[in-house]
Motif scaffolding. Structure first.
Motif, PDB file in Angstrom:
ATOM      1  N   GLY A 224     -81.543  61.781   0.579  1.00  0.00           N
ATOM      2  CA  GLY A 224     -81.131  62.980   0.081  1.00  0.00           C
ATOM      3  C   GLY A 224     -81.930  64.250  -0.085  1.00  0.00           C
ATOM      4  O   GLY A 224     -81.316  65.317   0.193  1.00  0.00           O
ATOM      5  N   LEU A 225     -83.044  64.040  -0.224  1.00  0.00           N
ATOM      6  CA  LEU A 225     -83.983  65.291  -0.293  1.00  0.00           C
ATOM      7  C   LEU A 225     -83.914  65.714   1.324  1.00  0.00           C
ATOM      8  O   LEU A 225     -84.163  67.067   1.596  1.00  0.00           O
ATOM      9  CB  LEU A 225     -85.340  64.992  -0.530  1.00  0.00           C
ATOM     10  N   LEU A 226     -83.782  64.917   2.359  1.00  0.00           N
ATOM     11  CA  LEU A 226     -83.798  65.625   3.728  1.00  0.00           C
ATOM     12  C   LEU A 226     -82.909  66.706   3.958  1.00  0.00           C
ATOM     13  O   LEU A 226     -82.875  67.424   4.612  1.00  0.00           O
ATOM     14  CB  LEU A 226     -83.941  64.326   4.617  1.00  0.00           C
ATOM     15  N   ILE A 227     -81.557  66.204   3.287  1.00  0.00           N
ATOM     16  CA  ILE A 227     -80.476  66.897   3.512  1.00  0.00           C
ATOM     17  C   ILE A 227     -80.497  68.272   3.055  1.00  0.00           C
ATOM     18  O   ILE A 227     -80.119  69.287   3.365  1.00  0.00           O
ATOM     19  CB  ILE A 227     -79.207  66.031   2.871  1.00  0.00           C
ATOM     20  N   LEU A 228     -81.081  68.281   1.625  1.00  0.00           N
ATOM     21  CA  LEU A 228     -81.033  69.635   0.956  1.00  0.00           C
ATOM     22  C   LEU A 228     -82.342  70.233   1.602  1.00  0.00           C
ATOM     23  O   LEU A 228     -82.272  71.818   1.616  1.00  0.00           O
ATOM     24  CB  LEU A 228     -81.652  69.195  -0.637  1.00  0.00           C
ATOM     25  N   LEU A 229     -83.362  69.914   1.949  1.00  0.00           N
ATOM     26  CA  LEU A 229     -84.404  70.528   2.767  1.00  0.00           C
ATOM     27  C   LEU A 229     -83.827  71.143   4.094  1.00  0.00           C
ATOM     28  O   LEU A 229     -84.263  72.233   4.584  1.00  0.00           O
ATOM     29  CB  LEU A 229     -85.692  69.956   2.956  1.00  0.00           C
ATOM     30  N   GLY A 230     -83.027  70.482   4.923  1.00  0.00           N
ATOM     31  CA  GLY A 230     -82.642  70.907   6.143  1.00  0.00           C
ATOM     32  C   GLY A 230     -81.303  71.551   6.066  1.00  0.00           C
ATOM     33  O   GLY A 230     -80.745  72.151   7.152  1.00  0.00           O
ATOM     34  N   LEU A 231     -80.732  71.832   4.982  1.00  0.00           N
ATOM     35  CA  LEU A 231     -79.661  72.809   4.919  1.00  0.00           C
ATOM     36  C   LEU A 231     -79.516  74.004   5.181  1.00  0.00           C
ATOM     37  O   LEU A 231     -78.600  74.462   5.675  1.00  0.00           O
ATOM     38  CB  LEU A 231     -78.843  72.764   3.215  1.00  0.00           C
ATOM     39  N   PRO A 232     -80.683  74.880   5.090  1.00  0.00           N
ATOM     40  CA  PRO A 232     -80.724  76.197   5.597  1.00  0.00           C
ATOM     41  C   PRO A 232     -80.469  76.349   7.233  1.00  0.00           C
ATOM     42  O   PRO A 232     -80.060  77.339   7.654  1.00  0.00           O
ATOM     43  CB  PRO A 232     -82.101  76.743   5.019  1.00  0.00           C
ATOM     44  N   TRP A 233     -80.647  75.213   7.728  1.00  0.00           N
ATOM     45  CA  TRP A 233     -80.335  75.350   9.224  1.00  0.00           C
ATOM     46  C   TRP A 233     -78.861  75.492   9.666  1.00  0.00           C
ATOM     47  O   TRP A 233     -78.574  75.869  10.715  1.00  0.00           O
ATOM     48  CB  TRP A 233     -80.902  74.159   9.961  1.00  0.00           C
ATOM     49  N   PHE A 234     -78.127  75.201   8.434  1.00  0.00           N
ATOM     50  CA  PHE A 234     -76.722  75.236   8.550  1.00  0.00           C
ATOM     51  C   PHE A 234     -76.055  76.434   7.905  1.00  0.00           C
ATOM     52  O   PHE A 234     -75.055  76.309   7.954  1.00  0.00           O
ATOM     53  CB  PHE A 234     -76.106  74.010   8.190  1.00  0.00           C
ATOM     54  N   GLU A 235     -76.782  77.406   7.449  1.00  0.00           N
ATOM     55  CA  GLU A 235     -76.513  78.524   7.149  1.00  0.00           C
ATOM     56  C   GLU A 235     -75.697  79.336   7.783  1.00  0.00           C
ATOM     57  O   GLU A 235     -74.596  80.205   7.487  1.00  0.00           O
ATOM     58  CB  GLU A 235     -77.607  79.354   6.055  1.00  0.00           C
ATOM     59  N   PRO A 236     -75.901  79.738   9.071  1.00  0.00           N
ATOM     60  CA  PRO A 236     -75.305  80.352   9.947  1.00  0.00           C
ATOM     61  C   PRO A 236     -73.983  79.846  10.246  1.00  0.00           C
ATOM     62  O   PRO A 236     -72.989  80.768  10.108  1.00  0.00           O
ATOM     63  CB  PRO A 236     -76.287  80.589  11.280  1.00  0.00           C
ATOM     64  N   PRO A 237     -73.544  78.802  10.484  1.00  0.00           N
ATOM     65  CA  PRO A 237     -72.270  78.160  10.636  1.00  0.00           C
ATOM     66  C   PRO A 237     -71.588  78.446   9.316  1.00  0.00           C
ATOM     67  O   PRO A 237     -70.412  78.412   9.539  1.00  0.00           O
ATOM     68  CB  PRO A 237     -72.311  76.684  11.019  1.00  0.00           C
ATOM     69  N   ILE A 238     -72.153  78.141   7.882  1.00  0.00           N
ATOM     70  CA  ILE A 238     -71.511  78.399   6.999  1.00  0.00           C
ATOM     71  C   ILE A 238     -71.191  79.705   6.916  1.00  0.00           C
ATOM     72  O   ILE A 238     -69.918  79.971   6.286  1.00  0.00           O
ATOM     73  CB  ILE A 238     -72.368  77.917   5.801  1.00  0.00           C
ATOM     74  N   ALA A 239     -71.918  80.804   7.177  1.00  0.00           N
ATOM     75  CA  ALA A 239     -71.429  82.203   7.082  1.00  0.00           C
ATOM     76  C   ALA A 239     -70.333  82.721   7.998  1.00  0.00           C
ATOM     77  O   ALA A 239     -69.299  83.137   7.741  1.00  0.00           O
ATOM     78  CB  ALA A 239     -72.814  82.933   7.400  1.00  0.00           C
ATOM     79  N   GLN A 240     -70.275  82.011   9.505  1.00  0.00           N
ATOM     80  CA  GLN A 240     -69.437  82.195  10.185  1.00  0.00           C
ATOM     81  C   GLN A 240     -68.067  81.671   9.403  1.00  0.00           C
ATOM     82  O   GLN A 240     -66.806  82.207   9.551  1.00  0.00           O
ATOM     83  CB  GLN A 240     -69.610  81.601  11.548  1.00  0.00           C
ATOM     84  N   ALA A 241     -68.168  80.410   9.174  1.00  0.00           N
ATOM     85  CA  ALA A 241     -66.921  79.795   8.599  1.00  0.00           C
ATOM     86  C   ALA A 241     -66.261  80.753   7.313  1.00  0.00           C
ATOM     87  O   ALA A 241     -65.066  80.774   7.205  1.00  0.00           O
ATOM     88  CB  ALA A 241     -67.272  78.285   8.013  1.00  0.00           C
ATOM     89  N   GLU A 242     -67.320  81.255   6.450  1.00  0.00           N
ATOM     90  CA  GLU A 242     -66.829  81.956   5.435  1.00  0.00           C
ATOM     91  C   GLU A 242     -65.955  83.403   5.809  1.00  0.00           C
ATOM     92  O   GLU A 242     -65.013  83.696   5.319  1.00  0.00           O
ATOM     93  CB  GLU A 242     -67.962  82.412   4.588  1.00  0.00           C
ATOM     94  N   ALA A 243     -66.464  83.934   7.055  1.00  0.00           N
ATOM     95  CA  ALA A 243     -66.203  85.132   7.397  1.00  0.00           C
ATOM     96  C   ALA A 243     -64.836  84.679   7.940  1.00  0.00           C
ATOM     97  O   ALA A 243     -63.714  85.798   7.754  1.00  0.00           O
ATOM     98  CB  ALA A 243     -67.026  85.844   8.556  1.00  0.00           C
ATOM     99  N   TRP A 244     -64.515  83.664   8.762  1.00  0.00           N
ATOM    100  CA  TRP A 244     -63.116  83.497   9.175  1.00  0.00           C
ATOM    101  C   TRP A 244     -62.139  82.987   8.280  1.00  0.00           C
ATOM    102  O   TRP A 244     -60.985  83.515   8.210  1.00  0.00           O
ATOM    103  CB  TRP A 244     -63.539  82.026  10.109  1.00  0.00           C
ATOM    104  N   LEU A 245     -62.599  82.300   7.195  1.00  0.00           N
ATOM    105  CA  LEU A 245     -61.754  82.039   5.978  1.00  0.00           C
ATOM    106  C   LEU A 245     -61.305  83.238   5.334  1.00  0.00           C
ATOM    107  O   LEU A 245     -59.952  83.592   4.956  1.00  0.00           O
ATOM    108  CB  LEU A 245     -62.358  81.067   4.991  1.00  0.00           C
ATOM    109  N   LEU A 246     -61.963  84.343   4.974  1.00  0.00           N
ATOM    110  CA  LEU A 246     -61.981  85.635   4.569  1.00  0.00           C
ATOM    111  C   LEU A 246     -60.994  86.492   5.318  1.00  0.00           C
ATOM    112  O   LEU A 246     -59.994  86.911   4.655  1.00  0.00           O
ATOM    113  CB  LEU A 246     -62.955  86.387   4.198  1.00  0.00           C
ATOM    114  N   GLU A 247     -61.065  86.273   6.608  1.00  0.00           N
ATOM    115  CA  GLU A 247     -60.318  87.051   7.562  1.00  0.00           C
ATOM    116  C   GLU A 247     -58.761  86.380   7.639  1.00  0.00           C
ATOM    117  O   GLU A 247     -57.673  87.073   7.709  1.00  0.00           O
ATOM    118  CB  GLU A 247     -60.812  86.924   8.990  1.00  0.00           C
TER     119      GLU A 247
END
Length: 346
Positions: A224-247
């Motif tokens: 579980g700690l590995l997932i939380l520590l590595g989650l910032p690597w997935f922030e760019p896809p999360i930002a893209q998904a958020e922009a698409w959903l808002l659009e």
């Protein structure tokens, strides 16, 4: 001199429940050097636990000693309480509670990033932990067959999916995501410590109940700690998904406005009744109508002639032509002497 009212603690709490007028500037965690070092150390700890169990090292012997100690028999008074406490590591109830909280935060801050980050963390948890569980195929204490063995590679036996502990890993990710999405460093530190203690207590509860080995708990905590520590690597896809959903949301709202029915014309309040001219002449106008018409219409100027006013005796005797009074043979004009009437029988 007017002073502003002093807000109490309860007033400040209710003020934070209101929706913010604009989207605040969110502090998105980045993959810093410190986080990379922690990720590497946790990964090394993870691999060490797996290697120690696979090689049947001292850790496996310690697992058996803890299991044969039977903690649920040593302290039976807390068994009922720990049966409920272990629910804090089950994925269903905890995911619903945390998703409700993050949904409120998404509404308050005009963003869907908290929900997307939580969904990405749960997806990574299912993929990584599930793959190791079914790949190693370790049986739990209740399904152990040989004392002192590591109980590995039992892919087709019941209860052979307990390494690492899913309860522990889920508790780390579910409660740790609140610290990951905290808006201040102080809140992040406190929530990190709270989630660490909570996840370890849930893992030790599974050891007490006899459903997991101690090494299962250690590996689940690291997973579980590995997932939380590595989650910032997935922030760019999360930002893209958020922009698409808002659009998509903006497009749906614009289409709903275009297809909304237009307001219909307001019908007349009452029909106009046309009255015939003859009936209108027969009806006498009311006093109020006459007074209103007189007040609205301007009066014409009246110019009187300078002739002196004639007396009643100087007016033209007799009724004018067209008078309504019927003629009378014995009527005399005013001012003349009446004739003598004949006497009957004379």
């Amino acid at each position: 001199m007017r002073t502003e009212p002093k807000l109490t603690r309860l007033d400040r709490i209710f003020a934070r429940l209101d929706r913010e007028p604009e989207r605040p500037a969110l502090d998105v965690p980045r993959m810093t050097r410190h986080r990379v070092v922690l990720f590497g150390a946790t990964l090394a700890f993870y691999l060490t636990i797996v290697l120690a169990v696979v090689t049947s090292s001292w850790l496996v012997r310690f697992d058996w000693q803890a299991m044969l100690f039977r903690p649920y028999q040593q302290w039976p008074g807390i068994h009922a309480f720990l049966d409920y406490w272990v629910v804090l590591g089950q994925r269903g109830p905890t995911a619903v509670m945390v998703a409700a909280w993050l949904g409120w935060r998404s509404w308050r801050q005009h963003t869907v990033r908290p929900l997307l980050a939580f969904g990405a963390a749960l997806l990574l948890l299912n993929v990584t932990v599930g793959a190791v569980k079914y790949g190693l195929g370790r049986s739990g204490p209740h399904y152990a067959t040989e004392v002192g063995s590591n109980e590995m590679w039992h892919w087709f036996q019941a209860g052979s999916d307990i390494f690492p502990s899913g309860h522990t890993a889920n508790a780390v990710v579910t409660w740790g995501i609140l610290a990951y999405l905290a808006t201040s460093p102080r809140a992040r530190r406190w929530l990190s410590a709270l989630s660490a203690v909570l996840s370890l207590s849930v893992g030790l509860t599974t050891v007490y109940l006899g459903t997991h080995w101690l090494s299962d708990v250690l590996l689940g905590w690291a997973a579980g700690l590995l997932i939380l520590l590595g989650l910032p690597w997935f922030e760019p896809p999360i930002a893209q998904a958020e922009a698409w959903l808002l659009e998509v949301r903006d497009r749906l709202l614009a289409g709903a406005r275009r297809t909304a029915p237009r307001p219909t014309a307001v019908p007349a309040t009452a029909p106009v009744v046309v009255t015939p001219l003859a009936a209108a002449e027969e009806e006498a106008p009311s006093r109020e109508t006459v007074s209103q018409a007189t007040a609205r219409a301007p009066r014409a100027s009246i110019f009187r002639t300078p002739n002196p006013h004639t007396t009643r005796s100087e007016r033209t005797p007799g009724a004018p032509a067209g008078s309504r009074r019927p003629p009378h043979p014995e009527r005399v004009t005013r001012g003349s002497t009446p004739a003598a009437r004949p006497v009957a029988g004379g």
